[in-house]
Enzyme design. Structure first.
Site, short mmCIF file in Angstrom:
data_model
loop_
_atom_site.label_atom_id
_atom_site.label_comp_id
_atom_site.label_asym_id
_atom_site.label_seq_id
_atom_site.Cartn_x
_atom_site.Cartn_y
_atom_site.Cartn_z
N SER A 8 -11.32 -0.04 8.57
CA SER A 8 -12.10 0.23 7.37
C SER A 8 -13.60 0.11 7.67
O SER A 8 -14.08 0.76 8.59
CB SER A 8 -11.66 -0.74 6.26
N ARG B 256 -13.13 -6.03 -7.93
CA ARG B 256 -12.05 -6.25 -6.97
C ARG B 256 -10.76 -5.54 -7.41
O ARG B 256 -10.06 -4.96 -6.59
CB ARG B 256 -11.79 -7.75 -6.83
N ASP C 103 -2.99 6.56 3.42
CA ASP C 103 -4.32 6.01 3.13
C ASP C 103 -5.15 7.09 2.43
O ASP C 103 -5.49 8.10 3.04
CB ASP C 103 -4.98 5.59 4.45
N HIS D 271 -4.16 2.19 2.53
CA HIS D 271 -5.24 1.74 3.40
C HIS D 271 -4.95 0.36 4.00
O HIS D 271 -5.28 0.10 5.15
CB HIS D 271 -6.53 1.70 2.57
N ASP D 272 -4.34 -0.51 3.22
CA ASP D 272 -4.06 -1.88 3.65
C ASP D 272 -3.11 -1.96 4.85
O ASP D 272 -2.93 -3.04 5.42
CB ASP D 272 -3.47 -2.70 2.51
#
Lengths: 208, 402
Positions: free
Chosen positions: B165, B235, B331, B364-365
């Site tokens: 990232s 967040r 992602d 993405h994680d």
């Protein structure tokens, strides 16, 4: 790093491998798990790169310390600068590309030599299959049914030689192989090889 | 240059076993750190961790670059949350980032809030917290500070720079601005520029923070306040972008949270709401709101092509670094085409590059999670690069995962 395939290569790959000069820069398009690149790295000291469509193939290749990118011949050749490689290899993949002619042009642009191998659709078994059965040929080398084959641009040896002439490409070497991997004579006009060769292998270059 | 650095009195000895984690160093004292915005910082404190031993010829160092809300607690429990380090599964003896073979370094980025100088620290010129008067930083500035840390550690060339990232952006910046100091580069789930969509998401987060009255125009520290609600919303929004629709569906579906019917109100009826609220509320305990503003801004400004005449390939011309670019199929924050653009630019300069898109539904994680194919690819690439660098091969059995 481990050795892939115990150092033994498919017959056409072995022929290709023996054509590559030691220390050359090589791009293997459609490199699978990288058996050829691995062999060339070990025995010829080449600086090898690969392009492969499947995640499993790329992962295996990179996992063995090879430089492989996930991509394909149709979309990923255009970015390389001209003359970046000594050899660009496309083994048994030309017939699966969307634009074979463009692929060949790119190969000859980015490499001093292009090495191409493909299954010969002019083989008598293929012809006989279509003539007598009237269905799309399925043979030892062409194992897919028409509806699930990745091979969308079949050609015969004669077709390929015609294209080379049309593109003004120099044929440096032409080898025909029968189903047992034996080398058959392959004259300029293809001749008998177009009937009996299971596959063909060409080394091409641009006329200087 | 390297030998000069090696003679510096305060550099750790290569075999010093006392290289403890969670270290602090003050950099820039000899030469101010000039930022892209023009401001010069005469002193920057950098918080960092190291794992493993630097070898005798200082050739086995790996710099790990963390993501937006990451920090240098790669493998150690986080001092505030107590949770395991963000790549704890990858770091250790026999693991992918093998502490028996490599000397690992990870520092908290400039602008961060876990020990490295950032907006929550005291501005020496005023004696008050920087707040919004902190200079706007860039990915390039973060890398410049990391380069000073590497100087301080007496390391000329890093064996590898790796990160996911925003960490991947730093990897690309390193390969661009210090090509001779990076033997191998692994940008994961990243991009050479921040997309319009990503800038948009960042802006939502920043506006959420600024809309919180407790933000006090960035001066919340003077008022003894913290914009917890705004930061939590930022967040929550960002966290959605780290996952994927299938991942959210598998995890929560439309399941209700500790109830069997709707409350006909705005309580967290759904598990996914409860989960996001939890993500938001725990995040504010460990992260500073102004840091969030400055670091997201640094990501927005990142565009390696624009800095190089609009041609990304120019950023890597003449590079001898070995690259391994990795993306994940699900992602949508840093989708595969972003990685592919990097690969095409590297191909255009005939760089040594590997690239794989790992099939995963975790979004993405995925770069933080247990993805065997991802880890196997990285391990192979690192082994290959280590062989080319002349580092001894791995001894013993490799261990993956937990």
């Amino acid at each position: 790093m481990m050795t892939l395939a115990n150092g033994s290569l498919r017959v056409d790959l072995k022929l290709i491998a023996e054509m590559v000069e030691p220390g050359a820069r090589v791009l293997d398009v459609g490199c699978g798990e990288g058996a050829l690149l691995d062999w060339l790295g070990r025995h010829r000291g080449v600086d090898g790169r690969g392009i492969e469509l499947s995640m499993e193939g790329v992962s295996a290749g990179v996992g063995h310390g090879l430089s492989v990118i996930q991509g394909d011949a149709d979309t990923d050749l255009k970015d390389y600068p001209s003359g970046a490689f000594d050899y660009v290899i496309l083994s048994q993949t030309l017939q699966a590309t969307h634009e074979p002619r463009k692929v060949l042009e790119n190969m000859l642009r980015i490499g001093r030599h292009a090495i191409v191998s493909f299954p010969n659709f002019g083989h008598w078994r293929v012809r006989a299959h279509l003539l007598f059965r009237g269905t799309m040929p399925v043979t030892d080398t062409l194992v897919h049914q028409w509806y699930d084959t990745p091979n969308i641009h079949f050609c015969t040896i004669r077709d390929f030689l015609d294209l080379c002439r049309e593109m003004n490409v120099r044929v440096e070497k032409a080898i025909a192989l029968d189903r047992d991997g034996r080398v058959l004579p392959l004259p300029r006009a293809a001749g008998i090889a177009n009937l009996f060769a299971d596959q063909a292998l060409f080394v091409l270059s641009r006329d200087a | 240059m390297i030998s000069d650095l090696m003679s510096a009195a305060d550099t750790p000895s290569p075999t010093d076993p006392a290289l403890a984690n969670d270290r602090r160093v003050e950099l820039g004292l000899d030469r101010p750190i000039r930022l892209d915005c023009g401001v010069e910082l005469a002193s920057v404190t950098v918080a960092y961790s190291t794992y493993g031993q630097l070898n005798a010829d200082r050739s086995n160092a790996i710099l790990i670059c963390h993501a937006l809300t990451g920090d240098h607690y790669v493998a150690d429990p986080h001092p505030i949350t107590g949770k395991p380090g963000w790549w704890a599964d990858l770091v250790g003896p026999g693991r992918l980032l093998d502490t028996d073979r490599y000397f690992l370094i990870c520092s908290n980025v400039l602008g961060g809030c876990m020990g490295t100088t950032g907006p929550a620290d005291i501005d020496p010129a005023t004696g008050r917290p920087w707040g919004l008067s902190f200079p706007v930083i860039t990915i390039g500035d973060m890398v410049e500070v990391q380069a000073r840390l590497i100087d301080h550690l007496g390391i000329g060339q890093l064996f590898c720079v790796i990160g996911g990232s925003m960490g991947g952006m730093q990897v690309l910046e390193w390969a661009h601005s210090h090509p001779d100091r990076v033997f191998a580069a692994i940008p994961i789930a990243s991009a050479a520029r921040h997309s319009a969509q990503n800038i948009a998401f960042n802006e939502v987060g920043r506006q959420a923070i600024m809309a919180d009255p407790d933000w006090c125009d960035g001066d919340y520290q003077s008022h003894g306040l913290r914009p917890k609600r705004g930061l939590a919303v930022a967040r929550m929004a960002a966290h959605i972008t780290y996952l994927s629709e299938p991942a959210l569906h598998q995890k929560f579906g439309r399941n209700l949270q500790n109830r069997d019917r709707f409350t006909y109100g705005f309580d967290a009826d759904f598990q996914v709401e409860s989960y996001l609220r939890h993500q938001g509320s725990t995040f504010v305990d460990r992260f500073d709101a102004n840091s969030y503003l400055f670091i997201t801004r640094a990501m927005d400004y990142f565009d390696l092509a624009a800095e190089n005449g609009g041609v990304l390939a120019n950023a890597f011309r003449g590079t001898r670094t070995r690259f391994c670019v990795v993306s994940f199929s699900s992602d949508w924050l840093f989708p595969t085409p972003e990685s592919r653009a990097v690969v095409h630019a590297l191909n255009a300069v005939a760089a040594n590059v590997s690239f794989v898109e790992i099939r995963s539904d975790k979004g993405h994680d995925a770069f933080l999670l247990d993805e065997p194919e991802f880890h196997a690819t990285l391990a192979g690439f690192l082994d290959g690069a280590a062989a080319h660098r002349g580092l001894p091969p791995s001894t013993g059995q490799r261990r993956y995962g937990r």
